[in-house]
Design a protein around this motif. Structure first.
Motif: not given
Length: 114
Positions: A52, A99, A30-31, A97, A33
């Motif tokens: 992602r 976000g 879901d991420y 990561r 990187m």
């Protein structure tokens, strides 16, 4: 959340290294990187990103054409293939990561001798 880098070391200019970052504790797929680095005496700086969904990649100009970022969603890992290394690539390399709740690994040292 854990991000654990490995693969750093000492290499001569012109050589290659492959860094790995194994993650756990979150839904990796879901991420997007990233890799960042901190050179001696300098601020941490952006190196590369992999998205992602479609695995698009982006690089800072200093490493474009020499470094390749990739990911393996089955292994919850990202990688950084570094080729034609230069002394100015000497740095601690960090897995990141992005976000609203960013996470960082502890870093792995890369030293390129001239």
């Amino acid at each position: 959340v854990q991000l654990v880098e490995s693969g750093g070391g000492l290499v001569q200019a012109g050589g290659s290294l492959k860094l790995s970052c194994v993650t756990s504790g979150f839904e990796f797929r879901d991420y997007g990187m990233s890799w960042w680095r901190q050179r001696p005496g300098k601020d941490r700086e952006y190196v590369a990103t992999i998205t992602r969904s479609n695995g698009h990649t982006y690089y800072t100009r200093a490493v474009q054409g020499r470094f390749t970022i990739s990911r393996d969603n089955a292994q919850n890992a990202i990688y950084l293939d570094m080729n034609r290394l230069k002394p100015e690539d000497t740095a601690v390399y960090f897995c990141h990561r992005p976000g609203p709740e960013p996470a960082w690994g502890q870093g792995t040292q890369v030293t390129v001798s001239s």
